[in-house]
Write an enzyme that holds these catalytic residues in place. Structure first.
Site, mmCIF file in Angstrom:
data_model
loop_
_atom_site.group_PDB
_atom_site.id
_atom_site.type_symbol
_atom_site.label_atom_id
_atom_site.label_comp_id
_atom_site.label_asym_id
_atom_site.label_seq_id
_atom_site.Cartn_x
_atom_site.Cartn_y
_atom_site.Cartn_z
ATOM 1 N N HIS A 301 0.901 -1.207 0.094
ATOM 2 C CA HIS A 301 -0.090 -0.081 0.026
ATOM 3 C C HIS A 301 1.149 1.065 -0.066
ATOM 4 O O HIS A 301 0.459 2.299 -0.718
ATOM 5 C CB HIS A 301 -0.850 0.067 1.221
ATOM 6 C CG HIS A 301 -2.041 0.977 1.027
ATOM 7 N ND1 HIS A 301 -3.111 0.512 0.524
ATOM 8 C CD2 HIS A 301 -2.074 1.959 1.780
ATOM 9 C CE1 HIS A 301 -3.925 1.545 0.732
ATOM 10 N NE2 HIS A 301 -3.615 2.442 1.667
ATOM 11 N N ARG A 408 -3.014 -3.403 -14.939
ATOM 12 C CA ARG A 408 -2.888 -4.754 -14.132
ATOM 13 C C ARG A 408 -3.818 -5.072 -13.139
ATOM 14 O O ARG A 408 -3.973 -4.239 -12.210
ATOM 15 C CB ARG A 408 -1.457 -4.682 -13.533
ATOM 16 C CG ARG A 408 -0.433 -5.107 -14.414
ATOM 17 C CD ARG A 408 0.998 -4.948 -13.577
ATOM 18 N NE ARG A 408 1.968 -5.441 -14.492
ATOM 19 C CZ ARG A 408 3.092 -4.536 -14.777
ATOM 20 N NH1 ARG A 408 3.057 -3.247 -14.822
ATOM 21 N NH2 ARG A 408 4.008 -5.041 -15.679
ATOM 22 N N ARG A 444 -6.224 -5.740 -18.476
ATOM 23 C CA ARG A 444 -5.564 -7.064 -18.428
ATOM 24 C C ARG A 444 -6.485 -7.976 -17.431
ATOM 25 O O ARG A 444 -6.572 -7.466 -16.391
ATOM 26 C CB ARG A 444 -4.298 -7.251 -18.337
ATOM 27 C CG ARG A 444 -3.541 -8.499 -18.289
ATOM 28 C CD ARG A 444 -2.247 -8.645 -18.161
ATOM 29 N NE ARG A 444 -1.682 -8.323 -16.818
ATOM 30 C CZ ARG A 444 -0.592 -8.478 -16.664
ATOM 31 N NH1 ARG A 444 0.231 -8.512 -17.260
ATOM 32 N NH2 ARG A 444 0.011 -8.075 -15.243
ATOM 33 N N GLU A 542 3.635 -12.989 -24.840
ATOM 34 C CA GLU A 542 4.593 -13.064 -23.903
ATOM 35 C C GLU A 542 4.914 -14.482 -23.730
ATOM 36 O O GLU A 542 5.718 -14.809 -22.649
ATOM 37 C CB GLU A 542 4.051 -12.277 -22.439
ATOM 38 C CG GLU A 542 2.730 -12.895 -21.944
ATOM 39 C CD GLU A 542 2.262 -12.217 -20.743
ATOM 40 O OE1 GLU A 542 3.123 -11.660 -20.241
ATOM 41 O OE2 GLU A 542 1.115 -12.354 -20.317
ATOM 42 N N ASN A 565 8.576 -8.382 -20.502
ATOM 43 C CA ASN A 565 8.780 -9.143 -19.162
ATOM 44 C C ASN A 565 9.096 -10.570 -19.137
ATOM 45 O O ASN A 565 10.071 -11.044 -18.837
ATOM 46 C CB ASN A 565 8.195 -8.294 -18.040
ATOM 47 C CG ASN A 565 8.059 -6.955 -17.938
ATOM 48 O OD1 ASN A 565 8.875 -6.330 -18.745
ATOM 49 N ND2 ASN A 565 6.959 -6.326 -17.144
ATOM 50 N N ASP A 566 7.755 -10.862 -19.709
ATOM 51 C CA ASP A 566 7.585 -12.370 -19.682
ATOM 52 C C ASP A 566 8.178 -12.950 -20.804
ATOM 53 O O ASP A 566 8.929 -14.086 -20.856
ATOM 54 C CB ASP A 566 6.080 -12.939 -19.389
ATOM 55 C CG ASP A 566 5.841 -12.908 -17.961
ATOM 56 O OD1 ASP A 566 6.557 -13.318 -17.043
ATOM 57 O OD2 ASP A 566 4.559 -12.364 -17.545
ATOM 58 N N ARG A 576 12.940 -14.452 -14.585
ATOM 59 C CA ARG A 576 13.133 -12.944 -14.526
ATOM 60 C C ARG A 576 13.103 -12.499 -13.013
ATOM 61 O O ARG A 576 13.360 -11.271 -12.690
ATOM 62 C CB ARG A 576 11.851 -12.369 -14.906
ATOM 63 C CG ARG A 576 10.340 -12.464 -14.102
ATOM 64 C CD ARG A 576 9.276 -12.092 -15.002
ATOM 65 N NE ARG A 576 8.420 -10.799 -14.622
ATOM 66 C CZ ARG A 576 7.359 -10.197 -14.990
ATOM 67 N NH1 ARG A 576 6.654 -10.989 -15.648
ATOM 68 N NH2 ARG A 576 7.000 -9.186 -14.516
ATOM 69 N N CYS A 613 3.528 -3.575 -23.717
ATOM 70 C CA CYS A 613 3.526 -3.006 -22.182
ATOM 71 C C CYS A 613 4.476 -3.418 -21.222
ATOM 72 O O CYS A 613 4.367 -3.294 -20.240
ATOM 73 C CB CYS A 613 1.936 -3.183 -21.882
ATOM 74 S SG CYS A 613 1.857 -4.889 -21.785
HETATM 75 C C1 PEP Z 1 4.897 -8.547 -19.315
HETATM 76 O O1 PEP Z 1 5.077 -9.771 -18.852
HETATM 77 O O2 PEP Z 1 5.960 -7.723 -20.089
HETATM 78 C C2 PEP Z 1 3.947 -7.458 -18.674
HETATM 79 C C3 PEP Z 1 3.763 -6.530 -18.946
HETATM 80 O O3 PEP Z 1 3.171 -8.243 -17.628
HETATM 81 P P1 PEP Z 1 3.660 -8.678 -16.157
HETATM 82 O O4 PEP Z 1 5.210 -7.672 -15.976
HETATM 83 O O5 PEP Z 1 2.554 -8.211 -15.372
HETATM 84 O O6 PEP Z 1 3.742 -10.068 -16.149
HETATM 85 MG MG MG Z 2 3.729 -10.695 -18.245
#
Ligand code: PEP
Ligand code: MG
Length: 654
Positions: A301, A408, A444, A542, A565-566, A576, A613
């Site tokens: 928070h 998210r 999402r 992803e 990211n994924d 990651r 994203c």
């Molecule tokens: C990603 O995987 O790039 C992504 C934006 O989702 P998250 O980081 O929430 O897994």
């Molecule tokens: Mg992701």
């Protein structure tokens, strides 16, 4: 009167179902108990009920004595067997407690080098300033024995103190400026002030002759310890709630008011073991230059509030935060998670220079706030923001975000002690849609897995949660949860700018099954006569599987959004979160860039929008490449928006 049954409540008697069960029990006059494995507790105490830890498919008995015992047993057994019938939406959500449990402190994040401490980088930016230590003292009282003739008066004192705390909480709850999330937390605290497990225990102790303050503190400590021992992070977090309530009542009994944050000087770095919602709801955020906390993590928070107000924050320092208690000056780097105690001249100069540079950059970049960047051929590039809660909207708008490229929704589920209701979700998505109209808001659907616990969803123990039951996989297996979210999204879509995207897609069937559920949800809403509208449906790219079937996917969806990211971790087979393989976890790796290019080509060939994203979307060194590949939407943290707009504006035709 007693009957047994098998519990069919998905989430178990946990959080919201416990509140509903208790509400139903309280509507009867009889004494009612619920019994599991020979242990009986009052069915009228949510705290005791949660501590009993009843799970789905367990056998329990309900025992009632009193005039309406038969009706009570029948109604409560009926609820346990068929929890979704009988109670209206209002009742379902009334009084449901909310809490944002801070993620556990990672011990390996704590290293100390002289006057330098490292914690969790929770809100970016640098700050240097006078330290304001906020460590409310423990309540010290000598236990007193109350003479038998005085005990009733002592009980009266306790009740008056509880009433005054409740009145204060009610006054706070009535403040229109209170954020919804804070309201949920304070409402949950208010419920505890009326719970017989703490209060009843304290009263019983006073009747035995102990003074009220000692009795309340002992009861709160004991109940909190029971919560802390449970094997469930959400119930563990209730321990803090119980202690907070015990403290407030004790202070009222002592006639003391908590030394608040009102005295915090302009430009101070707030240092605390933990900052509760109670304090945060009233803190003078404008005067706070930075926050350092022993508790908390990036999704706590405190972190969210700090990010949304642009306050640098380093959290999760653990017990090391005590070393800052007597600090005069502190310098913090919220992007790196660093705290410097009594910074020396060289450090001061470094921080002053960084602050000056950041201020100058912010000022220069602010010229790009309203820019509408385009490619050399004139195609507009949407630079949008990633958000995780409504609290982040202001910062995103302030930065000039052209909508939301990734909302998210996990946080909505994680910060509460229960699954968020359809109404609550619909209102949240609609609020985001209204705030950014006419720009799109891409929501999402729930992307959660065994690595992040959620109250109300039992995840299996998995060897590899990142390769397991997460995202769309879990949602399609739990249509009760998924359909609630889809119904909420269909309702919010009447604003005209909601788009929806699915995480972790690896098969075309996942899209088709989701479309079938959307159709089912829309048909239900139509039958119920509820206003709703269709929304464009996209997928996150992803997984390597999604990249490889991108041409097929592109024919069935309205847009792609690349989750770098994924995608990076799955293409490179490099976790990651694992620092040991962090060098492999690089989006610039040719394999990942090839995957991005293949996705872009598939989307462009099919004539659908391709966006991004993941974190890479905000990198000025990569943005020109992504745009040349055909991406027309980039979504990033609010802090990166203006820099990205500038970078796109400076792209030359090639
Ligand atoms: C990603 O995987 O790039 C992504 C934006 O989702 P998250 O980081 O929430 O897994
Ligand atoms: Mg992701």
């Amino acid at each position: 009167m007693e009957r047994s049954t098998i519990v069919r409540v998905h989430e178990g008697l946990h959080a919201r179902p416990a509140t509903r069960f208790v509400k139903l029990a309280k509507s009867f006059e009889s004494e009612i108990e619920i019994i599991r494995d020979g242990k009986a507790v009052s069915a009228k105490s949510p705290v005791k009920l949660m501590l009993l830890g009843v799970k789905e498919n367990q056998e329990v008995s309900v025992r009632a004595t009193g005039a309406d015992a038969a009706e009570a047993v029948e109604a409560l057994i009926g609820y346990l067997e068929n929890p979704d019938s009988g109670l209206g939406e209002d009742e379902l959500h009334a009084g449901a407690p909310a809490y944002a449990p801070p993620p556990a402190v990672q011990p390996d994040m704590q290293t100390e080098i002289g006057t330098f401490l490292r914690g969790v980088a929770a809100s970016e930016g640098v700050a240097i300033g006078p330290a304001f230590a906020y460590f409310p003292a423990d309540i010290q009282t000598e236990a007193r024995t109350i003479a038998p003739g005085q005990r009733d008066a002592e009980l009266q004192r306790l009740r008056a103190a509880i009433l005054s705390v409740q009145n204060r909480m009610d006054a706070t709850l009535a403040e229109t400026s209170l954020a919804e999330s804070d309201r949920g937390i304070i409402a949950a605290l208010r419920d505890i002030t009326a719970d017989e497990s703490v209060i009843g225990e304290a009263e019983a102790t006073i009747r035995k002759g102990l003074d009220a303050v000692s009795a309340v503190m002992a009861a709160a400590t004991q109940v909190a310890a029971e919560f802390a021992e449970l094997d469930d992070p959400y119930l563990n977090a209730r321990a803090d709630d119980i202690r907070a309530v015990g403290r407030q009542i004790s202070l009222a009994l002592l006639g003391q008011d908590e030394a608040g944050l009102d005295a915090l000087p302009e430009g101070a770095i707030l240092i605390a073991e933990d900052i509760g919602a109670w304090d945060l709801a009233r803190a003078p955020l404008k005067r706070i230059a930075g926050i350092v906390c022993g508790h908390g993590g990036a999704t706590s928070h405190v972190a969210i509030i700090a990010r949304s107000h642009g306050i640098p924050a380093v959290l999760g320092l653990g017990s090391q935060v005590i070393e800052l208690k007597r600090a005069q000056h502190v310098a913090i780097d919220g992007s790196r998670g660093e705290v410097h105690l009594e910074p020396d001249e060289a450090t001061r100069q470094r921080f002053d220079a960084a602050i000056l540079a950041a201020t100058a950059e912010r000022k220069a970049l602010s010229a790009y706030k309203d820019a509408v960047p385009s490619r050399p051929d004139g195609t507009v590039i949407e630079v949008a923001a990633n958000i995780g809660s409504l609290e982040e909207i202001d910062a995103a708008l302030e930065a000039g975000a052209m909508g939301v490229g990734l909302f998210r929704t996990e946080l909505l589920f994680m910060r509460h002690m229960h699954l968020p209701s359809e109404d609550m979700q619909a209102e949240t998505y609609a609020a985001a849609a209204r705030a950014f109209a006419p720009h799109p808001v891409i929501v999402r659907t729930l992307d959660i897995g065994g690595d992040k616990p959620i109250a109300g969803i039992e995840f299996p123990q998995e060897e590899n949660p990142f390769l397991g039951w997460r995202g769309i996989r879990m949602c399609l297996d739990r249509p009760d949860i998924f359909k609630t979210q889809l119904r909420a999204l269909l309702r919010a879509a009447i604003h005209g700018n909601i788009k929806v995207m699915l995480p972790m897609i690896s098969e075309i069937e996942e899209v088709r099954r989701t479309r079938a559920l959307i159709a089912e949800a829309a048909a239900e809403l139509r039958t119920e006569g509820r206003e709703h509208a269709a929304f464009p449906l996209g997928v996150m790219i992803e997984t390597p599987a999604a990249v490889l079937i991108a041409p097929t996917l592109a024919k069935e969806v309205d847009f792609f959004s690349i989750g770098t990211n994924d995608l990076t971790q799955y293409v490179m087979a490099a976790d990651r979160l694992n620092p040991v393989v962090s060098s492999l976890n690089s989006v610039e790796n040719p394999a990942v860039m090839a995957a991005i290019e293949m996705t872009a080509k598939a989307g462009v060939d099919a004539g659908i929008m391709v966006g991004m994203c993941g974190e890479a979307a905000g990198r000025p060194d990569l943005i020109p490449t992504f745009i040349r590949m055909g991406l027309t939407e980039l979504s990033m943290s609010a802090a990166s928006v203006q820099r990205a707009k500038k970078c796109i504006g400076e792209m030359k035709a090639t």
